[in-house]
Design an enzyme around this catalytic site. Structure first.
Site, PDB file in Angstrom:
ATOM      1  N   CYS A   1      -1.325  -5.606  62.089  1.00  0.00           N
ATOM      2  CA  CYS A   1      -0.353  -3.882  62.942  1.00  0.00           C
ATOM      3  C   CYS A   1      -1.192  -3.274  62.570  1.00  0.00           C
ATOM      4  O   CYS A   1      -1.842  -3.386  64.004  1.00  0.00           O
ATOM      5  CB  CYS A   1       0.620  -3.398  61.161  1.00  0.00           C
ATOM      6  SG  CYS A   1       1.661  -2.900  62.118  1.00  0.00           S
TER       7      CYS A   1
ATOM      8  N   ASP B   1      10.739   9.361  29.477  1.00  0.00           N
ATOM      9  CA  ASP B   1      11.195  11.020  31.091  1.00  0.00           C
ATOM     10  C   ASP B   1      12.470  11.255  31.336  1.00  0.00           C
ATOM     11  O   ASP B   1      12.938  10.740  31.135  1.00  0.00           O
ATOM     12  CB  ASP B   1      10.872   9.982  32.379  1.00  0.00           C
ATOM     13  CG  ASP B   1       8.712   8.807  32.026  1.00  0.00           C
ATOM     14  OD1 ASP B   1       9.014  10.088  31.075  1.00  0.00           O
ATOM     15  OD2 ASP B   1       8.549   7.784  32.764  1.00  0.00           O
TER      16      ASP B   1
ATOM     17  N   THR C   1       1.267  -0.422  15.903  1.00  0.00           N
ATOM     18  CA  THR C   1       3.215  -0.713  15.948  1.00  0.00           C
ATOM     19  C   THR C   1       3.607   0.552  16.236  1.00  0.00           C
ATOM     20  O   THR C   1       4.747   0.273  16.294  1.00  0.00           O
ATOM     21  CB  THR C   1       3.631  -1.572  14.945  1.00  0.00           C
ATOM     22  OG1 THR C   1       3.368  -0.828  14.004  1.00  0.00           O
ATOM     23  CG2 THR C   1       2.600  -3.017  14.576  1.00  0.00           C
ATOM     24  N   LYS C   2       2.810   1.653  15.132  1.00  0.00           N
ATOM     25  CA  LYS C   2       3.727   2.851  15.576  1.00  0.00           C
ATOM     26  C   LYS C   2       4.071   3.442  16.706  1.00  0.00           C
ATOM     27  O   LYS C   2       5.615   3.623  17.357  1.00  0.00           O
ATOM     28  CB  LYS C   2       2.524   3.789  14.810  1.00  0.00           C
ATOM     29  CG  LYS C   2       3.292   4.877  14.726  1.00  0.00           C
ATOM     30  CD  LYS C   2       3.908   5.007  13.603  1.00  0.00           C
ATOM     31  CE  LYS C   2       3.486   4.959  12.060  1.00  0.00           C
ATOM     32  NZ  LYS C   2       4.624   4.721  10.366  1.00  0.00           N
ATOM     33  N   PRO C   3       3.415   3.469  17.861  1.00  0.00           N
ATOM     34  CA  PRO C   3       3.305   3.444  19.236  1.00  0.00           C
ATOM     35  C   PRO C   3       5.106   2.723  19.542  1.00  0.00           C
ATOM     36  O   PRO C   3       6.021   3.197  20.674  1.00  0.00           O
ATOM     37  CB  PRO C   3       3.052   3.155  20.233  1.00  0.00           C
ATOM     38  CG  PRO C   3       1.430   3.400  19.807  1.00  0.00           C
ATOM     39  CD  PRO C   3       1.914   2.693  18.468  1.00  0.00           C
TER      40      PRO C   3
ATOM     41  N   HIS D   1       3.934  -7.762  60.164  1.00  0.00           N
ATOM     42  CA  HIS D   1       2.949  -7.838  58.037  1.00  0.00           C
ATOM     43  C   HIS D   1       3.341  -9.264  57.535  1.00  0.00           C
ATOM     44  O   HIS D   1       4.470  -9.197  57.124  1.00  0.00           O
ATOM     45  CB  HIS D   1       3.659  -6.937  57.917  1.00  0.00           C
ATOM     46  CG  HIS D   1       2.808  -5.872  57.591  1.00  0.00           C
ATOM     47  ND1 HIS D   1       1.763  -4.997  57.126  1.00  0.00           N
ATOM     48  CD2 HIS D   1       3.581  -4.911  58.878  1.00  0.00           C
ATOM     49  CE1 HIS D   1       1.880  -3.832  57.934  1.00  0.00           C
ATOM     50  NE2 HIS D   1       2.524  -3.428  58.530  1.00  0.00           N
TER      51      HIS D   1
ATOM     52  N   ASP E   1       7.200  -3.378  43.836  1.00  0.00           N
ATOM     53  CA  ASP E   1       7.733  -4.318  42.175  1.00  0.00           C
ATOM     54  C   ASP E   1       8.390  -5.808  43.131  1.00  0.00           C
ATOM     55  O   ASP E   1       8.175  -7.254  43.155  1.00  0.00           O
ATOM     56  CB  ASP E   1       8.655  -3.726  41.338  1.00  0.00           C
ATOM     57  CG  ASP E   1       7.403  -3.391  40.408  1.00  0.00           C
ATOM     58  OD1 ASP E   1       7.090  -4.600  39.741  1.00  0.00           O
ATOM     59  OD2 ASP E   1       7.529  -1.769  39.492  1.00  0.00           O
TER      60      ASP E   1
ATOM     61  N   GLU F   1      -1.177   8.077  68.364  1.00  0.00           N
ATOM     62  CA  GLU F   1      -0.664   7.928  67.145  1.00  0.00           C
ATOM     63  C   GLU F   1      -1.979   8.935  67.120  1.00  0.00           C
ATOM     64  O   GLU F   1      -1.994  10.056  65.763  1.00  0.00           O
ATOM     65  CB  GLU F   1      -0.793   7.221  65.999  1.00  0.00           C
ATOM     66  CG  GLU F   1      -0.653   7.424  65.091  1.00  0.00           C
ATOM     67  CD  GLU F   1      -0.583   6.004  63.613  1.00  0.00           C
ATOM     68  OE1 GLU F   1      -0.335   5.039  64.103  1.00  0.00           O
ATOM     69  OE2 GLU F   1      -0.123   6.558  62.470  1.00  0.00           O
TER      70      GLU F   1
ATOM     71  N   GLU G   1       2.337 -10.862  55.400  1.00  0.00           N
ATOM     72  CA  GLU G   1       1.669 -10.793  54.217  1.00  0.00           C
ATOM     73  C   GLU G   1       2.733 -11.153  53.462  1.00  0.00           C
ATOM     74  O   GLU G   1       2.807 -11.176  51.959  1.00  0.00           O
ATOM     75  CB  GLU G   1       0.398  -9.972  53.565  1.00  0.00           C
ATOM     76  CG  GLU G   1       1.117  -8.158  53.584  1.00  0.00           C
ATOM     77  CD  GLU G   1       1.158  -7.890  54.873  1.00  0.00           C
ATOM     78  OE1 GLU G   1       0.662  -8.615  56.336  1.00  0.00           O
ATOM     79  OE2 GLU G   1       0.463  -6.125  55.253  1.00  0.00           O
TER      80      GLU G   1
ATOM     81  N   GLY H   1       7.459  -4.737  35.676  1.00  0.00           N
ATOM     82  CA  GLY H   1       7.721  -5.535  37.045  1.00  0.00           C
ATOM     83  C   GLY H   1       7.344  -7.614  37.245  1.00  0.00           C
ATOM     84  O   GLY H   1       8.367  -8.026  37.025  1.00  0.00           O
ATOM     85  N   ILE H   2       5.925  -7.701  36.571  1.00  0.00           N
ATOM     86  CA  ILE H   2       5.895  -8.800  36.525  1.00  0.00           C
ATOM     87  C   ILE H   2       6.404  -8.996  35.456  1.00  0.00           C
ATOM     88  O   ILE H   2       6.833 -10.671  36.025  1.00  0.00           O
ATOM     89  CB  ILE H   2       4.028  -9.600  36.782  1.00  0.00           C
ATOM     90  CG1 ILE H   2       3.582  -8.685  37.778  1.00  0.00           C
ATOM     91  CG2 ILE H   2       3.604 -10.712  36.126  1.00  0.00           C
ATOM     92  CD1 ILE H   2       2.213  -7.988  38.369  1.00  0.00           C
TER      93      ILE H   2
HETATM   94  N1  GLN Z   1       0.462   3.482  61.863  1.00  0.00           N
HETATM   95  C1  GLN Z   1       0.740   2.162  63.247  1.00  0.00           C
HETATM   96  C2  GLN Z   1       2.199   2.826  63.854  1.00  0.00           C
HETATM   97  O1  GLN Z   1       2.613   2.887  63.534  1.00  0.00           O
HETATM   98  C3  GLN Z   1       0.421   0.865  62.300  1.00  0.00           C
HETATM   99  C4  GLN Z   1       1.883   0.937  60.725  1.00  0.00           C
HETATM  100  C5  GLN Z   1       0.847  -0.183  60.102  1.00  0.00           C
HETATM  101  O2  GLN Z   1      -0.039  -1.198  59.950  1.00  0.00           O
HETATM  102  N2  GLN Z   1       2.014  -0.377  59.398  1.00  0.00           N
HETATM  103  O3  GLN Z   1       2.505   1.991  65.138  1.00  0.00           O
END
Ligand code: GLN
EC number: 6.3.4.2
Length: 552
Positions: free
Chosen positions: A385, A153, A194-196, A523, A78, A409, A525, A25-26
């Site tokens: 979250c 696979d 190199t065989k593999p 999120h 990825d 939850e 990130e 992927g990278i």
């Molecule tokens: N489990 C929590 C929810 O569904 C938080 C989900 C998460 O952190 N992505 O709201």
């Protein structure tokens, strides 16, 4: 029949051999990035052989994090690498599993689309796969397609058969097959083997694919002599054998690719004339990574800590913010269960605490202890979250006085459900799923990009320097509006709101009696890249450094 004028001009298929986890992927993303720097419009796609319709239900311990696209697809990690390396944003079109392909074909079969045919892998499954590939490449110069798993696979055979057919149907001059293999180094005899690789190429040949380019992944550089040997045995030109040895930074890979002329080989093969790639931005990233001006310790308190890939985007986002602040981030992955049994001693040397997303009750009480510790000791806290929900539960229990605060939850009929599904807030609300709130077999999720309105004067507003932002979501539970006024009254503020139908949903919480205490329901990130770090992470890392300096 499925081909059309809007389809990508060129296709690069990337397969893997010998073992998995070679960094296909990278490598694909890095090659994409170099080609993009040559003024080509590039996109990437991942085909995963497993049968799950998407990785949404798979534990992150197995394949790493679930990456969420802007349009709300739950995809392989990825796709996160792709977005961190190239400018094109990924979408539902860029990730398919065998399960998704089969379910589409079966759905069509039930609708009678195949006019009485017997449904077979060839042509029905392979046609569906080719349709998805063509769709993903629409409007681009080059589509790079990464086939998950390892050649040999059973599950990946339909994917390989489809890409084999494409060279006949589209034309060999528009298609390149790159095979990435392991060239192991044997310490005992001090030589690479190199065989593999030879065996792996033989496996590919047996299904009708002659690779055009071989990329040898190895611990050491593969010498000219060994490359010639591989070329001879695998029936490729010597110049088409490239070596990618392990590096201490994945961001060096675009530079290594250009240095060896892989992008030029690709362009020559496709007869594409474009200027040389300008990789100065990547060089800047490497320079900053190599020359930090300080460091901070940041703890990620989670429950999938045994596999760092479970938090891949998060770890990357912290590193990107480190680059921006010229700081090295020492990330400590701490299992919250440990806090439950041993207390907060493992948090003592941290300059900031981050509680990431997660599902299920295991380890939640440990996270609540960590949130309380951050709040009381004024250690920068970032809750994402579930991390935001945990901070709110802690605040509600210990400051607001809602002693049995919890999420439904975890405790379905708790006395103070401060976090709950909208339909549970108040039984009189008959909430129906609408556009962005998608429903599936394993319940209802808020997925993908959604608008958040920031409150003027808040820390979040200052950080984003904007009043409306777009961030990605992946959760079922929400802050319960029935309790929010009470919680706000006790000192927690809400600095970001989302609007849905008649609901105003909490998106960001802040605690102002603290140097840096922020929780986001989304999120962030997923929106951070090494060349464009995310403002929330930049600010959080800076707060960690300030905390460190204040407490020396
Ligand atoms: N489990 C929590 C929810 O569904 C938080 C989900 C998460 O952190 N992505 O709201």
């Amino acid at each position: 029949m499925i081909f059309n004028i809007k389809m990508a001009k060129y296709y690069i298929f990337i397969t893997g051999g010998v073992v998995s986890s070679l960094g296909k992927g990278i490598t694909a993303a890095s090659l994409g990035s170099v080609l993009e720097s040559r003024n080509l419009k590039v996109t990437l796609m991942k085909l995963d052989p497993y049968i799950n319709v998407n990785p949404g239900t798979i534990s992150p311990i197995q394949h790493g994090e679930v990456f969420v696209t802007e349009d709300g697809a739950e995809t392989d990690l990825d796709l996160g690498h792709y977005e961190r390396f190239i400018k094109t944003k990924m979408s539902k079109k860029n990730s398919f599993t065998s399960g998704k392909i089969y379910s589409e074909v079966l759905k069509n079969e039930r609708k009678g689309f195949y006019l009485g045919s017997t449904i077979q892998v060839i042509p029905h499954i392979t046609n569906e796969i080719k349709k998805c590939i063509i769709n993903a490449g629409k409007g681009f110069d080059i589509l790079l397609v990464e086939i998950g798993g390892t050649v040999g696979d059973i599950e990946s055979l339909p994917f390989l058969e489809s890409i084999r057919q494409m060279s006949i149907e589209i034309g060999k001059n528009k298609i390149l097959y790159i095979h990435l293999t392991l060239v192991p180094y044997l310490k005992i005899s001090k030589e690479v083997k190199t065989k593999p690789t030879q065996h792996s190429v033989k496996e590919l040949l047996s299904i009708g694919i002659q690779p055009d380019i071989l990329i040898c992944r190895s611990e050491k550089n593969v010498s000219k002599y060994e490359k010639s040997k591989i070329a001879l045995f695998c029936n490729v030109p010597k110049q088409a054998v490239f070596s990618l040895k392990n590096t201490n930074s994945i961001y060096k890979i675009p530079i290594l690719i250009k240095k060896q002329g892989l992008d030029s080989y690709v362009c020559d093969r496709f007869c594409i004339k474009r200027p040389e790639a300008d990789l100065s931005k990547w060089k800047e990233v490497i320079y900053k990574q190599k020359n930090p001006l300080g460091n901070v310790n940041i703890g990620i308190i989670g429950k999938y800590t045994e596999l760092p890939d479970s938090y891949r985007s998060l770890i990357s986002a912290l590193e990107h913010a480190g680059l921006k602040n010229r700081l090295m981030i020492n990330i400590q992955l701490i299992n919250s269960k440990k806090i439950e049994s041993l207390g907060i001693s493992c948090l003592k040397n941290l300059h900031a605490i981050l509680i990431p997303g997660g599902f299920g009750y295991r380890g939640v009480e440990g996270k609540i202890i960590a949130a309380k510790y951050s709040r009381e000791k004024k250690i920068p806290y970032f809750g994402i979250c579930l991390g935001m929900q945990v901070a709110l539960i802690e605040f509600a229990r210990n400051v607001t006085g809602l002693s049995e605060a919890n999420s439904t939850e975890f405790i379905n009929n708790c006395k103070h459900p401060v976090i709950a599904k909208i339909s549970e807030w108040n039984k009189s609300i008959n909430y129906l799923n609408k556009s962005n709130i998608s429903s599936n077999n394993y319940s209802t999720m808020r997925l993908g990009n959604q608008k958040c309105h920031l409150t003027k004067g808040s820390l979040a507003f200052k950080i984003y320097n904007n009043s409306i932002i777009l961030e990605r979501h992946r959760h079922r539970y929400e802050v319960n509006n029935i309790f929010i006024e009470k919680i706000k009254f006790s000192g927690l503020s809400v600095s970001g709101w989302a609007y849905y139908d008649n609901h105003k949903l909490v998106e960001i919480i802040e605690y102002s009696n603290h140097p840096w205490f922020v929780g986001s329901q989304f999120h962030p990130e997923f929106n951070s890249t090494p060349r464009n770090s995310h403002p929330l992470f930049i600010s959080f890392v800076k707060a960690a450094f300030d905390f460190k300096n204040k407490n020396i």
